[in-house]
Structure formats: structure tokens, C-alpha cells
Design an enzyme around this catalytic site. Structure first.
Site, PDB file in Angstrom:
ATOM      1  N   HIS A  98     -11.372  -2.605   3.199  1.00  0.00           N
ATOM      2  CA  HIS A  98     -11.222  -2.305   4.640  1.00  0.00           C
ATOM      3  C   HIS A  98     -11.942  -1.026   5.038  1.00  0.00           C
ATOM      4  O   HIS A  98     -11.995  -0.670   6.213  1.00  0.00           O
ATOM      5  CB  HIS A  98      -9.737  -2.156   4.968  1.00  0.00           C
ATOM      6  CG  HIS A  98      -9.116  -1.038   4.210  1.00  0.00           C
ATOM      7  ND1 HIS A  98      -8.957  -1.075   2.830  1.00  0.00           N
ATOM      8  CD2 HIS A  98      -8.700   0.181   4.601  1.00  0.00           C
ATOM      9  CE1 HIS A  98      -8.434   0.078   2.437  1.00  0.00           C
ATOM     10  NE2 HIS A  98      -8.278   0.852   3.489  1.00  0.00           N
ATOM     11  N   ASP A  99     -12.524  -0.302   4.061  1.00  0.00           N
ATOM     12  CA  ASP A  99     -13.262   0.943   4.321  1.00  0.00           C
ATOM     13  C   ASP A  99     -14.765   0.752   4.156  1.00  0.00           C
ATOM     14  O   ASP A  99     -15.526   1.716   4.264  1.00  0.00           O
ATOM     15  CB  ASP A  99     -12.838   2.033   3.323  1.00  0.00           C
ATOM     16  CG  ASP A  99     -11.428   2.545   3.565  1.00  0.00           C
ATOM     17  OD1 ASP A  99     -10.809   3.024   2.582  1.00  0.00           O
ATOM     18  OD2 ASP A  99     -10.939   2.433   4.701  1.00  0.00           O
ATOM     19  N   ASP A 111       0.870  -1.180   0.000  1.00  0.00           N
ATOM     20  CA  ASP A 111       0.000   0.000   0.000  1.00  0.00           C
ATOM     21  C   ASP A 111       0.907   1.229   0.000  1.00  0.00           C
ATOM     22  O   ASP A 111       1.822   1.319   0.820  1.00  0.00           O
ATOM     23  CB  ASP A 111      -0.900  -0.018   1.248  1.00  0.00           C
ATOM     24  CG  ASP A 111      -2.245   0.668   1.030  1.00  0.00           C
ATOM     25  OD1 ASP A 111      -3.288   0.040   1.300  1.00  0.00           O
ATOM     26  OD2 ASP A 111      -2.234   1.827   0.559  1.00  0.00           O
ATOM     27  N   GLU A 153      -6.320   4.110  -5.870  1.00  0.00           N
ATOM     28  CA  GLU A 153      -7.619   4.321  -5.217  1.00  0.00           C
ATOM     29  C   GLU A 153      -8.022   5.744  -5.587  1.00  0.00           C
ATOM     30  O   GLU A 153      -7.325   6.692  -5.233  1.00  0.00           O
ATOM     31  CB  GLU A 153      -7.540   4.173  -3.699  1.00  0.00           C
ATOM     32  CG  GLU A 153      -8.909   4.327  -3.024  1.00  0.00           C
ATOM     33  CD  GLU A 153      -8.846   4.846  -1.607  1.00  0.00           C
ATOM     34  OE1 GLU A 153      -9.780   4.548  -0.841  1.00  0.00           O
ATOM     35  OE2 GLU A 153      -7.864   5.535  -1.252  1.00  0.00           O
ATOM     36  N   ASP A 205      -2.968   4.892  -2.315  1.00  0.00           N
ATOM     37  CA  ASP A 205      -4.019   5.491  -1.496  1.00  0.00           C
ATOM     38  C   ASP A 205      -4.396   6.882  -2.011  1.00  0.00           C
ATOM     39  O   ASP A 205      -3.519   7.713  -2.276  1.00  0.00           O
ATOM     40  CB  ASP A 205      -3.504   5.589  -0.057  1.00  0.00           C
ATOM     41  CG  ASP A 205      -4.591   5.940   0.926  1.00  0.00           C
ATOM     42  OD1 ASP A 205      -4.457   6.967   1.607  1.00  0.00           O
ATOM     43  OD2 ASP A 205      -5.590   5.199   0.979  1.00  0.00           O
TER      44      ASP A 205
HETATM   45  O1  TEU Z   1      -9.509   5.919   1.879  1.00  0.00           O
HETATM   46  C1  TEU Z   1      -9.886   7.049   1.183  1.00  0.00           C
HETATM   47  C2  TEU Z   1     -11.316   7.188   1.161  1.00  0.00           C
HETATM   48  O2  TEU Z   1     -11.867   7.515   0.191  1.00  0.00           O
HETATM   49  C3  TEU Z   1     -11.978   6.802   2.391  1.00  0.00           C
HETATM   50  O3  TEU Z   1     -11.731   7.719   3.315  1.00  0.00           O
HETATM   51  C4  TEU Z   1     -13.405   6.729   2.182  1.00  0.00           C
HETATM   52  O4  TEU Z   1     -13.924   7.867   1.725  1.00  0.00           O
HETATM   53  C5  TEU Z   1     -14.065   6.465   3.432  1.00  0.00           C
HETATM   54  O5  TEU Z   1     -13.320   5.696   4.239  1.00  0.00           O
HETATM   55  C6  TEU Z   1     -15.278   5.728   3.128  1.00  0.00           C
HETATM   56  O6  TEU Z   1     -15.823   5.517   4.300  1.00  0.00           O
HETATM   57  C7  TEU Z   1      -8.126   5.707   1.965  1.00  0.00           C
HETATM   58  C8  TEU Z   1      -7.882   4.459   2.791  1.00  0.00           C
HETATM   59  O7  TEU Z   1      -8.450   3.366   2.127  1.00  0.00           O
HETATM   60  C9  TEU Z   1      -8.515   4.692   4.142  1.00  0.00           C
HETATM   61  O8  TEU Z   1      -8.456   3.542   4.949  1.00  0.00           O
HETATM   62  C10 TEU Z   1      -7.796   5.844   4.822  1.00  0.00           C
HETATM   63  O9  TEU Z   1      -8.461   6.139   6.003  1.00  0.00           O
HETATM   64  C11 TEU Z   1      -7.789   7.069   3.915  1.00  0.00           C
HETATM   65  O10 TEU Z   1      -7.477   6.798   2.566  1.00  0.00           O
HETATM   66  C12 TEU Z   1      -6.718   8.028   4.370  1.00  0.00           C
HETATM   67  O11 TEU Z   1      -5.462   7.487   4.130  1.00  0.00           O
END
Ligand code: TEU
Ligand code: CA
Length: 532
Positions: free
Chosen positions: A316-317, A98, A248, A194
Site C-alpha cells: 500500500h506504500d 497490522d 516492516e 509497522d
Molecule cells: O511505512 C513506513 C515506511 O517506511 C514508509 O513510510 C515508506 O518509507 C514510504 O511510505 C515509502 O514511500 C509504514 C506504513 O506502511 C505506512 O503506510 C505508514 O505511512 C508509515 O509506516 C507510518 O505508520
């Protein structure tokens, strides 16, 4: 089509903190992943993507990195990492790291130096201003915080402890490219990047339109210089290497996404969130119902937009996919719908990403109170919400911790994840839904995923074929053909809890089906068929 390895391998996303704990401190670690390589090989996946494992104060579970070239002590050592990389490669499994370079931790040496003043090498590594603008952050009200030491404000699109890097600074970019190349020289096979389309901010950082703090992606997503930086990064790091980079990219759509991938000069793939925003009404916490027609039109639209897509139902989000797109009202429906939604998405054209536990039909977690949560986004949302009851209900549906509870390996005390209390609670349904139990059950979701992954990574028609939607009018069926060299495979998914009458089918060449005796004239609820 000359194929890249990532076009014929299924990628498995591992959330190291919750995958397997080898030293029983309640936190998953790299040796825990090493102990499960046989499970990964048996599943049939061809690569793993690890969420961040770098040194971090964990304000946002590792997405706040304080040293890009040290392993987080809780996860192990660089020796553990080297052994993991070597053992995965011995099993012909690729490793994707990542890359979190839109921001660092505020405990990163660069930010500590940058905060000291305006006259040192790192002074211009971040975005400092005498006055903040009105931008809102993803996680906290304002995207700006004041540094007493530097007597200026710094930008952080995410938490206060995640200051955004200034990509307009050549030295910042060069330091990042050097870091990437050192990891690639070690033998890693690629990066998941990310929020990579947020690295360039609008000239002059104009205020967003509106009262108070305004969420203003129109001024920090897909900005003009982004393409220059992505092209430069590819030239500096990836050209001439057999590796893969997937970005992403929230805030992308069918109009602006092709510019990131279609000419192959920037990213190999992107994660776009149209499907995962399908039940968001304005923001993720206001949940709206979605229908099959919307689900299938989004997937079909992207099949016809990008030369090559990433295919995923969660990460994971996101909440657990079977809870969101399937039906968990009964055990039978949970198992059947978990299989159906997997086929619906993963036999489309593109690279499949499976999030740990999806292959076991792991579901959303019945959290009972706020102190069971660990995710900064959900906790901040709850703390800032006026209606706590509504906020908690929204978190139960959409909170990120739903994805982050320990992997359910068996029915022993801590689900085989650890021999001690884990950092976050385990879903109480682990006794019923775990890998050990499903391994020996021929009809389990796990064994179904093994068959699906085999088809996905070996069948020419599925790998190379074009996409053609059929039965478009149905508000219950999502069906499409994959066609290659005049050969065709038809995928038919009943996404409803009703029996659906269909045209008489030729059932002689069933490649995959999630019920025992499929009928010629109708589909059972959540039934899926793959016909040769
Ligand atoms: O996520 C970016 C992102 O778009 C998320 O914040 C999303 O909008 C939100 O979580 C949806 O609920 C990336 C990573 O995947 C995330 O885990 C991190 O928290 C974020 O960037 C900051 O690095
Ligand atoms: Ca551990």
C-alpha cells in the site's frame, strides 16, 4: 524442516478502504470483505493481512491510531470484525492484523493525558524534550512539534499527528503487550508490525550530520535496545501461540537483518526494501532506471542471506508492480509481464504476499491533478516541492495512491467497488482490467495467479527446496533452480522485451508457462517457464 502454517500459505494483503464498499458510502469496509470471502477462497490464498482498521482520525490512512481496541467507524463495528474473523476461519483462511506501535495518533488517550503535564501516569509515554534536535521527519520537514499545553517539544518521525511512543518506558511496553494479547485471545493469527525497527531511539537523541533538518535513521533505526524489546514482546505475546509476526523493517540490509529473524527469538519474517528501493536515486522521488542484473542480484542475495524470506513486489506504500517491474505499453505485454514477474518472485524460497489487485494486473493510475490525491506523503511532498511539474511526475511514478485506488471487481459504474463515488478515483482502465472479466478468461492474469498460488502452497520442492541461481551472466534472463531431495524445478524468466535464444530445452514437463506454444530454442519477450 518442521513447517509453520505461514511457510505453506500465500498471504493476501487487503487495503480495507479500497477493497469493497458494502453500504455505499464510497469507503470500503469489513462487511465488504465478508462479501468477498468466496473470491479469496477461490484465489487459493491461505491468510489475509488487513491494513489498519482501528479507530483513527485518518491523518495517515489509519496508521495514526486513537484507540487500538475499537474498529474505525467507517469500516464497521467490532461485531462486523468478529463475524469476519469467524467466517475467514470457517474457510480455513488466517487473519493477520497490522500492529502500529512505533507511534499513536495525537488523539489517542495516552497522548492527550501525556500532553497535560509531567506528573501523570502517561507523562513519560512519549518522547518530550525542552529543545528539539535537527531530525527530519518522513512526511514533514522537522520531526518535532511544540505542545503549547505541555510547553515542550514531542518527537514524530512521521506526521505531526503521529507522536512516537517511548519504548524505554516499561509501562508503555506492558500496555502494548496486553493489547496484543487481547487481540490474540480473540483468535487473530498474527501481526504485520509497522516500522517495528524504529521503536528504540539512540541514547541522548544526537543531532544528525548536516544542515537544516537531517533525515537520521542512523539514530532511530536498528538501535541496540531494539533486540531486547523484540525478544520481550515475543516472550510476552507470541511464544506458545500458533501465530506469525512479520516486521516492516526499512533501513535493513544483509548484515543487520539476520539478527532479527535467523534465531527465531524475535521476528518470524521481515519486509526489507532492497528490491523496492531499486529505482530510488537517493530518495524515492528521484527515480532511476534499473536493470535485470540488479533485480536478480538483489533477490539472489537475500535468498542466500535469510533462512526464510518474505516475498513481495508491492504493497500500500508502493507503485503498482506491473507498472514498475513489468511492461504496460501494450495489453499483451501487460498481461504477460504481470505473470512473469509474479513467478520470478513468488517461486523463490519464502512466504508470498500478494497486494490486492496484483492478481488482476492493476496498474499505476493516470492521476491528472493534485486534488485527486489523498496520501499525506505525496501531498506534503508536492506542497513542499519547488518544481511542481517534476514533483507531480514523480508522484505518478512512485506515489502511494497508485496502490490505493478501488479494487476493480467488474465494469459497472464504480467498478463494482461501490454504488456511489469512491473516496479516491478509480483507474479508468477498470473497464478492461477487472475480476469479473478475468474470471471467465482462462488465459487471464487472475487464473494464472490461481495456478501459481496452488503450486506455491502445495509443491514440496517449491516450499522446502533450496535456491540456486542459473544463467547468472544474462542481462535479460532471471533463472534459478529450486532443489529438494534430489528433485529439481527450474524457473526461467525473460524480463526483457526481446526474444532470447536459449539452450535447447526439454519441454515435456512444463508446470506453468505464460504463453501457448513455448519454443525449444528461444523465449519470447516476458515469457516465463516453470519446468519440472
Ligand atoms: O511505512 C513506513 C515506511 O517506511 C514508509 O513510510 C515508506 O518509507 C514510504 O511510505 C515509502 O514511500 C509504514 C506504513 O506502511 C505506512 O503506510 C505508514 O505511512 C508509515 O509506516 C507510518 O505508520
Ligand atoms: Ca462503506
Amino acid at each position: 524442516m518442521s513447517r509453520n502454517w505461514w511457510q505453506e500459505r500465500v498471504i493476501y494483503q487487503i487495503y480495507p478502504r479500497s477493497f469493497c464498499d458494502s453500504n455505499n458510502d464510497g469507503i470500503g469496509d469489513l462487511r465488504g470483505i465478508i462479501n468477498k470471502i468466496d473470491y479469496l477462497k477461490d484465489l487459493g490464498i491461505g491468510a489475509v493481512w488487513l491494513n489498519p482498521i482501528y479507530e483513527s482520525p485518518n491523518d495517515d490512512m489509519g496508521y495514526d491510531i486513537s484507540d487500538y481496541e475499537k474498529i474505525m467507524s467507517e469500516f464497521g463495528s467490532m461485531e462486523d470484525f468478529d463475524e469476519l474473523l469467524e467466517k475467514l476461519h470457517q474457510k480455513d483462511i488466517k487473519l493477520i492484523m497490522d500492529l502500529v506501535v512505533n507511534h499513536t495518533s495525537d488523539e489517542h488517550k495516552w497522548f492527550i493525558e501525556s500532553s497535560k503535564g509531567k506528573n501523570n501516569k502517561y507523562s513519560d509515554y512519549y518522547i518530550w524534550r525542552d529543545e528539539p534536535n535537527n531530525w527530519a521527519s518522513f512526511f514533514v520537514p522537522s520531526a518535532w512539534s511544540y505542545s503549547q499545553e505541555r510547553e515542550q517539544w514531542y518527537l514524530h518521525l512521521f506526521s505531526k499527528k503521529q507522536p512516537d511512543l517511548n519504548w524505554d518506558n516499561n509501562e508503555v511496553r506492558q500496555d502494548i503487550y496486553d493489547m496484543i494479547n487481547r487481540w490474540l485471545d480473540k483468535g487473530v493469527d498474527g501481526f504485520r508490525m509497522d516500522v517495528i525497527n524504529l521503536i528504540s531511539k539512540a541514547e541522548g537523541l544526537p543531532n544528525g550530520i548536516g544542515e537544516g533538518f537531517v533525515f537520521s535513521p542512523e539514530y532511530f533505526a536498528m538501535q541496540p535496545k531494539l533486540h531486547d524489546y523484540l525478544k520481550q514482546m515475543r516472550q510476552s505475546c507470541f511464544v506458545g501461540r500458533d501465530c506469525m509476526c512479520v516486521g516492516e523493517t526499512p533501513f535493513t540490509n544483509v548484515d543487520n537483518a539476520p539478527s532479527l529473524v535467523n534465531d527465531g527469538k524475535e521476528l518470524d519474517m521481515i519486509f526489507q526494501f532492497d528490491l523496492l528501493d531499486i529505482d530510488s536515486n537517493g530518495d524515492k522521488w528521484h527515480v532511476k532506471p534499473f536493470d535485470v542484473k540488479e533485480f536478480k542480484s538483489i533477490l539472489s542475495k537475500w535468498q542466500n542471506t535469510l533462512k526464510w524470506n518474505s516475498l513481495f513486489l508491492s504493497n500500500h506504500d508502493q507503485p503498482r508492480s506491473v507498472s514498475r517491474f513489468g511492461n504496460t505499453s501494450t495489453k499483451e505485454y501487460r498481461i504477460r509481464s504481470a505473470k512473469m514477474i509474479a513467478v520470478a518472485v513468488h517461486l523463490l524460497r519464502g512466504t508470498s504476499f500478494i497486494f490486492q489487485g496484483e492478481e488482476l494486473a492493476m496498474a499505476n493510475v493516470p492521476f491528472t491533478e493534485i486534488n485527486e490525491l489523498r496520501d499525506i506523503e505525496s501531498i506534503n511532498f508536492y506542497n513542499n516541492a519547488k518544481d511542481k511539474k517534476w514533483a507531480f511526475e514523480s508522484i505518478l511514478k512512485k506515489g502511494r495512491d497508485n496502490a490505493r485506488t478501488p479494487m476493480q471487481w467488474d465494469s459497472s459504474l464504480f467498478a463494482g467497488f461501490s454504488k456511489t463515488t469512491p473516496w479516491i478515483c478509480i483507474n479508468p482502465d477498470y473497464v478492461d482490467f477487472n475480476a469479473e472479466k478475468q474470471k471467465y478468461d482462462e488465459k487471464s492474469v487472475l487464473n494464472f495467479y490461481k495456478k501459481l498460488i496452488k503450486i506455491k502452497s502445495t509443491n514440496e520442492i517449491i516450499i522446502e527446496g533450496t535456491f540456486k541461481q542459473v544463467m547468472k551472466e544474462s542481462d535479460k534472463i532471471f533463472a534459478y533452480d529450486r532443489i529438494f531431495r534430489n528433485k529439481k524445478i527450474r524457473i526461467i524468466c525473460n524480463m526483457s522485451d526481446e526474444k532470447v535464444i536459449i539452450e535447447k530445452q526439454d519441454l515435456n514437463n512444463i508446470l506453468l508457462c505464460n504463453i501457448d506454444n513455448p519454443n525449444l530454442y528461444y523465449l519470447l519477450p516476458y515469457e516465463v517457464r516453470v519446468l519440472n
